[in-house]
Design an enzyme around this catalytic site. Structure first.
Site, PDB file in Angstrom:
ATOM      1  N   TYR A  68      15.113  32.062   4.176  1.00  0.00           N
ATOM      2  CA  TYR A  68      14.062  32.571   4.900  1.00  0.00           C
ATOM      3  C   TYR A  68      14.340  32.806   6.320  1.00  0.00           C
ATOM      4  O   TYR A  68      14.796  31.840   7.004  1.00  0.00           O
ATOM      5  CB  TYR A  68      12.754  31.588   4.453  1.00  0.00           C
ATOM      6  CG  TYR A  68      12.130  31.600   3.398  1.00  0.00           C
ATOM      7  CD1 TYR A  68      11.835  33.119   2.736  1.00  0.00           C
ATOM      8  CD2 TYR A  68      12.017  30.447   2.729  1.00  0.00           C
ATOM      9  CE1 TYR A  68      11.122  32.934   1.589  1.00  0.00           C
ATOM     10  CE2 TYR A  68      11.514  30.464   1.432  1.00  0.00           C
ATOM     11  CZ  TYR A  68      11.025  31.613   0.868  1.00  0.00           C
ATOM     12  OH  TYR A  68      10.393  31.593  -0.506  1.00  0.00           O
ATOM     13  N   ARG A  98     -10.260  -0.394  15.574  1.00  0.00           N
ATOM     14  CA  ARG A  98     -10.225   0.151  14.390  1.00  0.00           C
ATOM     15  C   ARG A  98     -11.397  -0.332  13.285  1.00  0.00           C
ATOM     16  O   ARG A  98     -12.706  -0.249  13.595  1.00  0.00           O
ATOM     17  CB  ARG A  98      -9.091   0.491  13.567  1.00  0.00           C
ATOM     18  CG  ARG A  98      -8.722   1.490  12.942  1.00  0.00           C
ATOM     19  CD  ARG A  98      -7.321   1.824  12.468  1.00  0.00           C
ATOM     20  NE  ARG A  98      -6.660   0.687  11.997  1.00  0.00           N
ATOM     21  CZ  ARG A  98      -5.423   0.547  11.522  1.00  0.00           C
ATOM     22  NH1 ARG A  98      -4.652   1.832  11.478  1.00  0.00           N
ATOM     23  NH2 ARG A  98      -5.038  -0.388  11.045  1.00  0.00           N
ATOM     24  N   LYS A 134       0.698  -0.940   0.122  1.00  0.00           N
ATOM     25  CA  LYS A 134      -0.043   0.108  -0.022  1.00  0.00           C
ATOM     26  C   LYS A 134       0.781   1.260  -0.121  1.00  0.00           C
ATOM     27  O   LYS A 134       2.049   1.085   0.255  1.00  0.00           O
ATOM     28  CB  LYS A 134      -0.894  -0.070   1.362  1.00  0.00           C
ATOM     29  CG  LYS A 134      -0.206  -0.056   2.523  1.00  0.00           C
ATOM     30  CD  LYS A 134      -1.178  -0.075   3.607  1.00  0.00           C
ATOM     31  CE  LYS A 134      -0.305   0.091   5.007  1.00  0.00           C
ATOM     32  NZ  LYS A 134      -1.233  -0.092   6.263  1.00  0.00           N
TER      33      LYS A 134
END
Length: 390
Positions: free
Chosen positions: A280, A147, A49
């Site tokens: 930055y 779950r 996955k």
């Protein structure tokens, strides 16, 4: 041998900016090693996955299939279809929810769907009855993860799924919540989960239900609970070399080898005088005359901003150097003052080995205060992919 897979680019062009290397030799090594821990007659379900945890499923899954792996697991229907298109012929199990509206695609591509609860099973059964075809499914059991799944304390709901006429239940499984810990309370909890799942199977057998293929362990479940007897083991992270350097998670340390490396080219080098700032927010201030190397990748390529200002490191000419200033969207900088021969065009290693030094994915994750899998899954699509198979 290098084989480029990046939209037809030559190897030189693929490695001109930033790229990942997928080492199939290491993948084969890991598969062979993990098989030595399996119970007799048990098989690997390869979890691919999230694009194989960032390792490019269309590259690693065919290699796994060549190594004799016949079962794969993904999270979504789209991931499953992509595997079929990549030439995967074995079982592909969707671990997550799929709406019964997509039953036609499940059937067309021969995808095995997880039944996540009783209501989902009834919906899939109704859709299958209407289609006049019977899909393969695996039944998810909640043994304590809380779950997805049918609760082990509700065996009648599990039995009701086996009574449905339009589903072919070819597997039943659970998910262990704390296998990646050797703390006493986590071991005790895992043992309760194992007992709950096995208890449900015995109850179903007592109802004269034929138990299909079973699977329970994940990567650390295989290493930490080798006594568990199931037909298959779902292995994800370990296939890709993760988990080999985390002794707090297992007493079993094995020679897993990383499959993915991340590298980039220096595009330019700035010289700062002492006291000058860079980037930055002027987050980097030179405390000496400094050389700053600019790299053409940033947090879009999955490098967390938490690696900024020296928390992250990279390898230049085999030497470890710190990040300088913030990680930007498209660029980051390194302080290469102590590598005087560093120059534009040189290769920088952000994950992987250079000479005697190595930056492992665990090192990066700990510096970024996150999980190694998260970083690998976030590596962006802008990086090229080069396969190493030698």
């Amino acid at each position: 041998m290098f084989m480029d897979t990046s939209h037809g680019l030559t190897a030189d062009r693929a490695c001109s900016r930033a790229w990942i290397e997928i080492n199939l030799k290491n993948l084969r090594h890991n598969i062979a090693l993990l098989r030595t821990f399996l119970q007799p007659n048990s098989n690997i379900i390869a979890v691919v996955k999230a694009d194989a945890y960032g390792h490019k499923a269309n590259i690693v899954a065919p290699c796994m299939q060549e190594m004799g792996i016949r079962s794969f697991a993904v999270a979504t229907l789209d991931e499953a279809i992509e595997l079929r298109k990549a030439g995967i012929t074995g079982t592909i199990l969707i671990l997550g929810h799929t709406d019964p509206l997509f039953l036609r695609e499940l059937l067309e591509y021969r995808i095995t769907q997880t039944v996540i609860d009783k209501a989902h099973g009834i919906q899939l059964d109704a859709a299958a009855a209407q289609a006049g075809q019977i899909p393969e499914v695996h039944l998810k059991i909640d043994s304590g993860m809380h779950r997805l799944g049918i609760d082990t304390r509700q065996p009648e709901d599990a039995a009701a799924m086996f009574a449905l006429e339009n589903l072919n239940i070819t597997g039943i499984y659970t998910h262990l919540a704390a296998t990646d810990s050797i703390a006493g309370e986590d071991i005790a909890y895992t043992r309760r989960q194992i007992d709950a799942f096995n208890g449900l199977l015995r109850t179903l057998q007592g109802m004269n239900i034929q138990i299909p293929l079973t699977h329970m362990q994940n990567s650390y479940g295989l290493l930490n609970y080798p006594d568990v007897c199931c037909d298959s083991v779902r292995i994800g992270a370990s296939l890709y070399g993760m988990g080999s350097k985390e002794p707090h998670k297992s007493n079993v340390i094995i020679d897993l080898r990383p499959v993915l490396s991340l590298r980039a080219r220096i595009v330019m080098i700035r010289t700062l005088e002492k006291g000058e700032c860079f980037g930055y927010g002027m987050m980097f201030r030179a405390d000496r005359k400094s050389r700053i190397a600019i790299l053409p990748l940033g947090y879009v390529e999955g490098l967390p901003r938490k690696l900024a200002c020296g928390r992250g490191t990279a390898l230049v000419h085999g030497r470890r150097v710190p990040f300088a200033g913030l990680v930007c969207m498209d660029q980051l900088a390194l302080d290469v003052t102590d590598v005087p021969d560093a120059k534009p065009g040189d290769t920088v290693t952000l994950i992987g080995r250079d000479g005697e030094e190595e930056i492992g994915i665990v090192d990066v994750a700990e510096a970024a205060e996150t999980l190694h899998v998260e970083i690998l899954c976030r590596i962006g699509q802008r990086v090229a992919t080069v396969v190493i198979d030698e």
